[in-house]
Design a protein around this motif. Structure first.
Motif, PDB file in Angstrom:
ATOM      1  N   ASN A 113      43.320  -0.006   2.480  1.00 54.14           N
ATOM      2  CA  ASN A 113      44.217  -1.195   2.117  1.00 54.14           C
ATOM      3  C   ASN A 113      43.540  -2.608   2.353  1.00 54.14           C
ATOM      4  O   ASN A 113      42.792  -2.882   3.176  1.00 54.14           O
ATOM      5  CB  ASN A 113      45.670  -1.416   3.026  1.00 54.14           C
ATOM      6  CG  ASN A 113      46.584  -2.557   2.556  1.00 54.14           C
ATOM      7  OD1 ASN A 113      46.209  -3.437   1.891  1.00 54.14           O
ATOM      8  ND2 ASN A 113      47.514  -2.447   3.212  1.00 54.14           N
TER       9      ASN A 113
ATOM     10  N   SER B  50      44.239  -5.765   2.281  1.00 58.22           N
ATOM     11  CA  SER B  50      44.626  -6.753   3.461  1.00 58.22           C
ATOM     12  C   SER B  50      44.157  -6.319   4.535  1.00 58.22           C
ATOM     13  O   SER B  50      43.676  -7.343   5.486  1.00 58.22           O
ATOM     14  CB  SER B  50      46.086  -7.160   3.514  1.00 58.22           C
ATOM     15  OG  SER B  50      46.834  -5.938   3.840  1.00 58.22           O
TER      16      SER B  50
ATOM     17  N   SER C 299      44.786   2.124   9.819  1.00 61.37           N
ATOM     18  CA  SER C 299      46.341   1.719   9.730  1.00 61.37           C
ATOM     19  C   SER C 299      46.540   0.598  10.851  1.00 61.37           C
ATOM     20  O   SER C 299      46.231   0.890  12.068  1.00 61.37           O
ATOM     21  CB  SER C 299      47.201   2.616  10.089  1.00 61.37           C
ATOM     22  OG  SER C 299      48.645   2.312   9.725  1.00 61.37           O
TER      23      SER C 299
ATOM     24  N   ASN D 255      46.723   6.979   9.786  1.00 59.48           N
ATOM     25  CA  ASN D 255      47.949   6.680   9.807  1.00 59.48           C
ATOM     26  C   ASN D 255      48.878   7.386  10.868  1.00 59.48           C
ATOM     27  O   ASN D 255      49.848   7.218  11.507  1.00 59.48           O
ATOM     28  CB  ASN D 255      48.825   6.895   8.397  1.00 59.48           C
ATOM     29  CG  ASN D 255      48.424   5.772   7.225  1.00 59.48           C
ATOM     30  OD1 ASN D 255      48.304   4.445   7.901  1.00 59.48           O
ATOM     31  ND2 ASN D 255      48.458   5.935   6.192  1.00 59.48           N
TER      32      ASN D 255
ATOM     33  N   ASP E  30      55.641  -1.929  15.346  1.00 62.68           N
ATOM     34  CA  ASP E  30      56.062  -1.609  13.930  1.00 62.68           C
ATOM     35  C   ASP E  30      54.775  -1.399  13.164  1.00 62.68           C
ATOM     36  O   ASP E  30      53.673  -1.907  13.552  1.00 62.68           O
ATOM     37  CB  ASP E  30      57.165  -2.375  13.532  1.00 62.68           C
ATOM     38  CG  ASP E  30      57.697  -1.777  12.273  1.00 62.68           C
ATOM     39  OD1 ASP E  30      57.663  -0.801  11.834  1.00 62.68           O
ATOM     40  OD2 ASP E  30      58.518  -2.456  11.450  1.00 62.68           O
ATOM     41  N   TYR E  31      54.563  -1.057  11.763  1.00 56.75           N
ATOM     42  CA  TYR E  31      53.480  -1.129  10.982  1.00 56.75           C
ATOM     43  C   TYR E  31      53.364  -2.595  10.865  1.00 56.75           C
ATOM     44  O   TYR E  31      54.338  -3.462  10.688  1.00 56.75           O
ATOM     45  CB  TYR E  31      53.845  -0.576   9.515  1.00 56.75           C
ATOM     46  CG  TYR E  31      53.642   1.093   9.940  1.00 56.75           C
ATOM     47  CD1 TYR E  31      52.426   1.482  10.063  1.00 56.75           C
ATOM     48  CD2 TYR E  31      54.603   1.939   9.830  1.00 56.75           C
ATOM     49  CE1 TYR E  31      52.278   2.866  10.136  1.00 56.75           C
ATOM     50  CE2 TYR E  31      54.549   2.950   9.898  1.00 56.75           C
ATOM     51  CZ  TYR E  31      53.326   3.654  10.035  1.00 56.75           C
ATOM     52  OH  TYR E  31      53.201   4.933   9.999  1.00 56.75           O
ATOM     53  N   ALA E  32      52.117  -3.208  10.700  1.00 57.96           N
ATOM     54  CA  ALA E  32      51.934  -4.792  10.289  1.00 57.96           C
ATOM     55  C   ALA E  32      51.923  -4.845   8.800  1.00 57.96           C
ATOM     56  O   ALA E  32      51.741  -4.006   8.072  1.00 57.96           O
ATOM     57  CB  ALA E  32      50.532  -4.850  10.718  1.00 57.96           C
ATOM     58  N   LYS E  33      52.619  -6.095   8.481  1.00 55.09           N
ATOM     59  CA  LYS E  33      52.952  -6.452   7.085  1.00 55.09           C
ATOM     60  C   LYS E  33      51.746  -7.047   6.630  1.00 55.09           C
ATOM     61  O   LYS E  33      50.940  -7.798   7.387  1.00 55.09           O
ATOM     62  CB  LYS E  33      54.230  -7.177   7.037  1.00 55.09           C
ATOM     63  CG  LYS E  33      55.357  -6.293   7.376  1.00 55.09           C
ATOM     64  CD  LYS E  33      56.553  -7.298   7.309  1.00 55.09           C
ATOM     65  CE  LYS E  33      57.983  -6.393   7.583  1.00 55.09           C
ATOM     66  NZ  LYS E  33      57.960  -5.762   8.729  1.00 55.09           N
ATOM     67  N   PRO E  34      51.191  -7.053   5.605  1.00 53.87           N
ATOM     68  CA  PRO E  34      50.045  -7.849   4.968  1.00 53.87           C
ATOM     69  C   PRO E  34      50.417  -9.574   4.953  1.00 53.87           C
ATOM     70  O   PRO E  34      51.611  -9.873   4.874  1.00 53.87           O
ATOM     71  CB  PRO E  34      49.918  -7.259   3.504  1.00 53.87           C
ATOM     72  CG  PRO E  34      51.103  -6.442   3.122  1.00 53.87           C
ATOM     73  CD  PRO E  34      51.719  -6.302   4.480  1.00 53.87           C
ATOM     74  N   ARG E  35      49.410 -10.135   5.182  1.00 48.60           N
ATOM     75  CA  ARG E  35      49.649 -11.726   5.303  1.00 48.60           C
ATOM     76  C   ARG E  35      49.976 -12.059   3.894  1.00 48.60           C
ATOM     77  O   ARG E  35      49.319 -11.397   2.751  1.00 48.60           O
ATOM     78  CB  ARG E  35      48.169 -12.410   5.600  1.00 48.60           C
ATOM     79  CG  ARG E  35      47.921 -12.125   7.099  1.00 48.60           C
ATOM     80  CD  ARG E  35      46.487 -13.034   7.489  1.00 48.60           C
ATOM     81  NE  ARG E  35      46.684 -13.805   8.502  1.00 48.60           N
ATOM     82  CZ  ARG E  35      45.659 -14.548   8.990  1.00 48.60           C
ATOM     83  NH1 ARG E  35      44.591 -14.396   8.439  1.00 48.60           N
ATOM     84  NH2 ARG E  35      45.747 -15.075  10.270  1.00 48.60           N
ATOM     85  N   SER E  36      50.563 -13.050   3.629  1.00 43.66           N
ATOM     86  CA  SER E  36      50.912 -13.877   2.682  1.00 43.66           C
ATOM     87  C   SER E  36      50.107 -15.050   2.427  1.00 43.66           C
ATOM     88  O   SER E  36      49.801 -15.759   3.390  1.00 43.66           O
ATOM     89  CB  SER E  36      52.516 -14.091   2.161  1.00 43.66           C
ATOM     90  OG  SER E  36      52.739 -15.019   3.282  1.00 43.66           O
TER      91      SER E  36
END
Length: 140
Positions: free
Chosen positions: A18, A20, A40, A91, A114-120
């Motif tokens: 990924n 990010s 992951s 994963n 929880d799974y980390a979300k990509p930075r905006s």
């Protein structure tokens, strides 16, 4: 550093990562990504202010190969903000850590995983909105 990124992203194994996640890894973590799967990143919230990166890594290493464990620090007070991230080699390991550690105590506090979300990267996300003081209540 840019040359290292260019070499690594041209590799077929690393290009599956990924994007990010790829750019947020430290240079030492780049070298530790194994060939067996996709790395992951996991978000860990509710950390005690006394939890260290070494302690976080040790607690989560029971569930797989931890590539990197970071705790987000406040720039002004140089104190933990109470959350961090753990990067696993695959994963499957991350999923196992999420199911096992979510809601469990760590250093006296219940952590949420929880799974980390990509930075905006929107310029509006980083700037606070100045609205001024609240309006006094109006009498009728």
């Amino acid at each position: 550093m840019a040359t290292l990124r260019q070499i690594l992203t041209s590799s077929s194994r690393i290009s599956k990562l990924n994007s990010s996640l790829l750019w947020n890894l430290t240079p030492t973590a780049w070298c530790l990504i194994p060939c067996r799967g996709i790395a992951s990143k996991v978000f860990v919230g509710g950390l005690s202010f006394y939890t260290t990166e070494e302690g976080l890594s040790e607690a989560f290493s029971q569930y797989g190969q931890v590539i990197e464990a970071t705790i987000v620090m406040d720039r002004v007070s140089d104190r933990s903000k109470g959350f961090g991230f753990v990067t696993y080699a695959s994963n499957e390991e991350a999923e196992k850590a999420i199911t096992e550690m979510n809601g469990k105590p760590l250093n006296g506090r219940v952590v949420f995983v929880d799974y980390a979300k990509p930075r905006s990267f929107s310029r509006y996300d980083s700037m606070p909105i100045a609205r001024g003081p609240p309006e006094p209540p109006q009498e009728k």
